[in-house]
Scaffold this active site. Structure first.
Site, mmCIF file in Angstrom:
data_model
loop_
_atom_site.group_PDB
_atom_site.id
_atom_site.type_symbol
_atom_site.label_atom_id
_atom_site.label_comp_id
_atom_site.label_asym_id
_atom_site.label_seq_id
_atom_site.Cartn_x
_atom_site.Cartn_y
_atom_site.Cartn_z
ATOM 1 N N ASP A 100 -68.177 -32.495 -84.113
ATOM 2 C CA ASP A 100 -67.597 -33.755 -84.601
ATOM 3 C C ASP A 100 -66.137 -33.935 -84.168
ATOM 4 O OD1 ASP A 100 -69.957 -34.414 -85.816
ATOM 5 O OD2 ASP A 100 -69.407 -33.524 -87.739
ATOM 6 N N ARG A 135 -70.094 -41.291 -78.151
ATOM 7 C CA ARG A 135 -68.692 -40.839 -78.199
ATOM 8 C C ARG A 135 -68.143 -40.455 -76.828
ATOM 9 N NH1 ARG A 135 -68.789 -37.750 -84.098
ATOM 10 N NH2 ARG A 135 -68.487 -39.682 -85.275
HETATM 11 C C1 S3P Z 1 -73.924 -32.422 -89.926
HETATM 12 C C2 S3P Z 1 -74.363 -31.881 -88.732
HETATM 13 C C3 S3P Z 1 -73.914 -32.344 -87.417
HETATM 14 C C4 S3P Z 1 -72.655 -33.200 -87.518
HETATM 15 C C5 S3P Z 1 -72.737 -34.215 -88.639
HETATM 16 C C6 S3P Z 1 -72.926 -33.516 -89.970
HETATM 17 C C7 S3P Z 1 -74.460 -31.885 -91.186
HETATM 18 O O1 S3P Z 1 -74.923 -33.124 -86.824
HETATM 19 O O2 S3P Z 1 -72.422 -33.870 -86.296
HETATM 20 O O3 S3P Z 1 -71.545 -34.970 -88.696
HETATM 21 O O4 S3P Z 1 -73.865 -32.142 -92.255
HETATM 22 O O5 S3P Z 1 -75.474 -31.173 -91.142
HETATM 23 P P1 S3P Z 1 -76.073 -32.432 -85.934
HETATM 24 O O6 S3P Z 1 -76.670 -31.407 -86.772
HETATM 25 O O7 S3P Z 1 -77.015 -33.528 -85.596
HETATM 26 O O8 S3P Z 1 -75.379 -31.892 -84.731
#
Ligand code: S3P
Length: 732
Positions: free
Chosen positions: A612, A643
């Site tokens: 992120d 992004r």
């Molecule tokens: C998250 C996992 C991540 C992250 C998202 C929050 C989570 O996504 O980018 O902002 O809380 O499990 P991905 O698991 O799809 O990479």
């Protein structure tokens, strides 16, 4: 857009349409039609320039008009259509603004025997208590909703023109069928008007003997404002929408009955719960208006400056979501502190309230969840709206796949474009039934398969904590042992928090293992600050000479600290102070001071651990001497925005040499960052990243479309200003 616009009924709404249409050059000639008794009003409309001409004869009024707009009360629509019938022209578009749509369609059918394909019923949700043309204003419809209710036979080209017309008047247009419109408006407009009239009627009669009104203050005035609206108009509306209104009055009577009973029984707790639910629901509704009514928020950043001081950024988003989910499924009462009071986490909170969980707060980050146990969730009455939050939707799809009820998950425009097959495909192999759109996106229609899910042994093709968590939550309801293997480490908050709630989860190397055997026991959770929010300050202080910032109580779970590792590889000066463990998660204070950065090849194994943080890391790369290369990060293309593309576009505008690649970016940094106007595409992290770029810019930066910063970090603009960035926020 139109040559001759004929407005039938030049009152508040008709007059405001005329004025706004003129302001935006939407019609060359605007005329009005009215009856003999409207003469004075029509003369005023002409004298004040609202219309160019008026007619008391309908034939003259509509001759050669390409748009005829009926802006008279709903009860008069049938008569107006009768007058128009002999002059109806297939080359003219007809529309109306009536507050009830079923009655308008019925009037058309009564007059024509069918609804003509060039008649497009519409309803602007705007108005006021005043009436007559003198009350008309420009821009009455700006940022207001407008609903069009076409029929199956409505001509699509005509529909598109009416849609364009209202959009040009500034409205946010929705399209739905008339019955649905009438039900929604009965609840949100007609019932409140009835209530306001009823209350004033009751107190007014009482006041004949007493002097209540003398002491009435703001609350009374606010609540009863709409009782100043036209009694004739509201009598018409209520009569026209009686079938939708009557059941709602009955429901309200029963709600009042419940409150009566609570008071009579001295049930303070129940009364408090009812009021706090309403209080939260209203807040959510206000937030929704703010985002969906697209009050556009722009950040203006003056170039230069440095960051200095100490701050605590808000709670971790991932953990806040999970605290609500697991707290709701626990036996007993869970107290959460440090909860993130931002739209994404609140969307999860609301979803569980909608499934019958009693949740108090949040107040200053404190939430109390009265857990209902693993099998205690109830079918929500409507759809679960999850706003912008991918985590809510993906985790909930797993959790809800094995419940004894069906439900529908929806989200905003960005969330409705994000891939959901990554969760629905493996869930389907467990026996779940979840329908997506053809593109594999939300809405998700989930058919609950209680007792029918089977465990799977799944190796994820992508390193995704959301997919892993989704399957683990589904595994809590599946027969057998669900095993999820990750190709690279991803955040493990689900596993840690499950263990904290005493639910057994095993780990064998890169595989997490869960079964349905277990229950959750309530606990207290202290959510640390979100390292993803801290990242903006880590980068800001690293790139701005003279900076010195301490970030308190930040979660430094090793599956989240990629941003620290990457920045240190680039030469950043970040100290981890006072490391400690809080409720099963490592926490520390982070001290960062300015240090010149250099470009690096970002190690691919760090990508999931900083997933992120790349938007703001791109800003660090733009300030770093030499080349920074990111690869293996194609996931960035399916976040709240693409992004990679959105950051590359913005950096280019700011004069940065940034080349997007299919799975990353190559940035040649170290040259001055320029000023300019960049788009965040409604992505919170993009908006905040470009704001931080201002610290090293040599001219002002404007960042558009920043309302969604509220999804993860509503305090951003205040905190960053306090630490030294010259950011001004404007709303339109
Ligand atoms: C998250 C996992 C991540 C992250 C998202 C929050 C989570 O996504 O980018 O902002 O809380 O499990 P991905 O698991 O799809 O990479």
């Amino acid at each position: 857009m139109f040559n001759k616009l004929c407005i039938i009924g030049v009152g508040l709404i008709g007059g405001s349409i005329a004025k706004t249409a003129r302001l935006h050059n939407l019609a060359t000639n605007i005329v009005g039609f009215g009856r003999e008794e409207d003469l004075q009003n029509l003369q005023t409309a002409k004298q004040t320039g609202v219309i160019d001409e008026f007619y008391l004869d309908i034939a003259e009024a509509v001759t050669e008009a390409d748009l005829v707009l009926l802006a008279t009360p709903v009860a008069s629509i049938a008569n107006i259509l009768k007058l128009l019938h002999p002059h109806w022209s297939s080359s003219t578009i007809y529309t109306d603004v009536g507050s009830t749509k079923g009655s308008v369609l019925a009037a058309a059918e009564a007059v024509f025997g069918y609804v003509p394909d060039n008649f497009v019923p519409a309803h602007p949700i705007a108005g006021g208590e005043q009436s007559g043309v003198l009350a008309a204003v420009d821009e009455l419809f700006a940022n207001k909703r407008l609903i069009i209710t076409p029929t199956a036979s409505t001509n699509t080209e005509t529909l598109r023109k009416i849609q364009d017309f209202w959009q040009a008047l500034g409205s946010a247009v929705s399209i739905m069928d008339a019955a649905h419109h009438d039900q929604i408006l009965a609840a949100t407009s007609h019932l409140p008007h009835i209530l306001a009239f009823a209350l004033v009627d009751m107190l007014g009669h009482k006041d004949e003997q007493s002097e209540i009104f003398k002491y009435a203050a703001g609350g009374f005035k606010d609540f009863t404002r709409i009782a100043s609206s036209s009694p004739t108009m509201w009598t018409d509306i209520c009569a026209a929408n009686k079938p939708a209104i009557l059941p709602l009055i009955a429901e309200l009577q029963s709600e009042l009955g419940k409150i009566y009973q609570m008071l009579e029984d001295d049930s303070r707790q129940q009364l408090f719960s009812t009021f706090s639910y309403a209080n939260q629901a209203r807040q959510r509704f206000l937030n929704q208006i703010e985002t969906t009514m697209s009050k556009s928020i722009t950040f203006h950043i003056q170039p230069g400056g440095k960051l200095h001081g100490e701050t605590r950024v808000p709670g971790d988003k991932s953990m806040s979501h999970r605290s609500i989910m697991l707290g709701s499924l626990a036996d007993g009462v869970t107290h959460v502190t440090g909860f993130l009071e931002a739209e994404d986490a609140l969307a999860t909170l609301q979803a569980f309230r909608d499934m019958g969980v009693e949740i108090e707060g949040p107040v200053n980050g404190c939430v109390t969840i009265h857990g209902v146990g693993k099998h205690g969730l109830k079918k929500p009455e409507g759809e679960l709206y999850l706003g912008n939050s991918g985590t809510s939707m993906r985790l909930l799809s797993g959790l809800l796949a094995g419940q004894p009820f069906n439900c529908v998950l929806t989200g905003d425009k960005s969330l409705s474009g994000r891939p959901m097959k990554r969760v629905t495909d493996p869930l389907a192999t467990m026996g779940a039934e979840i329908k997506t759109t053809e593109n594999g996106t939300a809405p998700l229609h989930i058919t609950g398969k209680a007792g029918q899910l089977q465990a799977i042994d799944y190796t994820m093709p992508i390193a995704s904590a959301q997919v892993k968590s989704c399957l683990l939550l589904a595994g809590m309801y599946a027969q057998g042992e669900t095993r999820v293997t990750e190709p690279a480490p991803t955040r493990d908050h689900t596993e840690r928090m499950l263990a904290g709630f005493s639910y057994p989860v095993k780990r064998e190397g890169s595989t997490a293992i869960i079964s349905s055997e277990g229950s959750l026991t309530a606990m207290d959770i202290d959510v640390p600050s979100d390292i993803s929010s801290a990242a903006f300050f880590l980068v800001g202080a690293s790139i701005a000479p003279g900076s010195d910032v301490t970030l308190k109580h930040v979660g430094i779970n090793p599956t989240r600290t990629g941003v620290i590792d990457i920045l240190r590889l680039m030469g950043a000066n970040i100290e981890v102070l006072n490391p400690r463990e809080v409720g099963g998660e490592p926490v520390a204070d982070l001290h960062v001071v300015y240090s010149p950065l250099k470009g690096i090849d970002i190690p691919e194994d760090l990508v999931p651990l900083a997933i992120d943080e790349f938007p703001v890391l791109f800003v660090a790369a733009a300030c770093a001497e030499g080349q920074t290369r990111l690869s293996g990060a194609e996931e960035l293309r399916v976040k709240e925005s693409d992004r990679i593309q959105v950051m590359a576009d913005g950096l280019l505008i700011l004069g940065v040499d940034a080349q997007p690649t299919p799975d990353g970016m190559i940035i040649n940094g170290g040259k001055p960052i320029g000023g300019g106007e960049v788009e965040s595409h409604g992505d919170h992290r993009i908006a905040m990243s470009f704001s931080i770029a201002g610290l090293r810019a040599n001219a002002p930066i404007t960042v558009r479309d920043c309302a969604n910063v509220n999804t993860s970090f509503p305090e951003f603009k205040d905190l960053v200003k306090n630490l030294g960035l010259a950011l001004v926020c404007t709303e339109e």
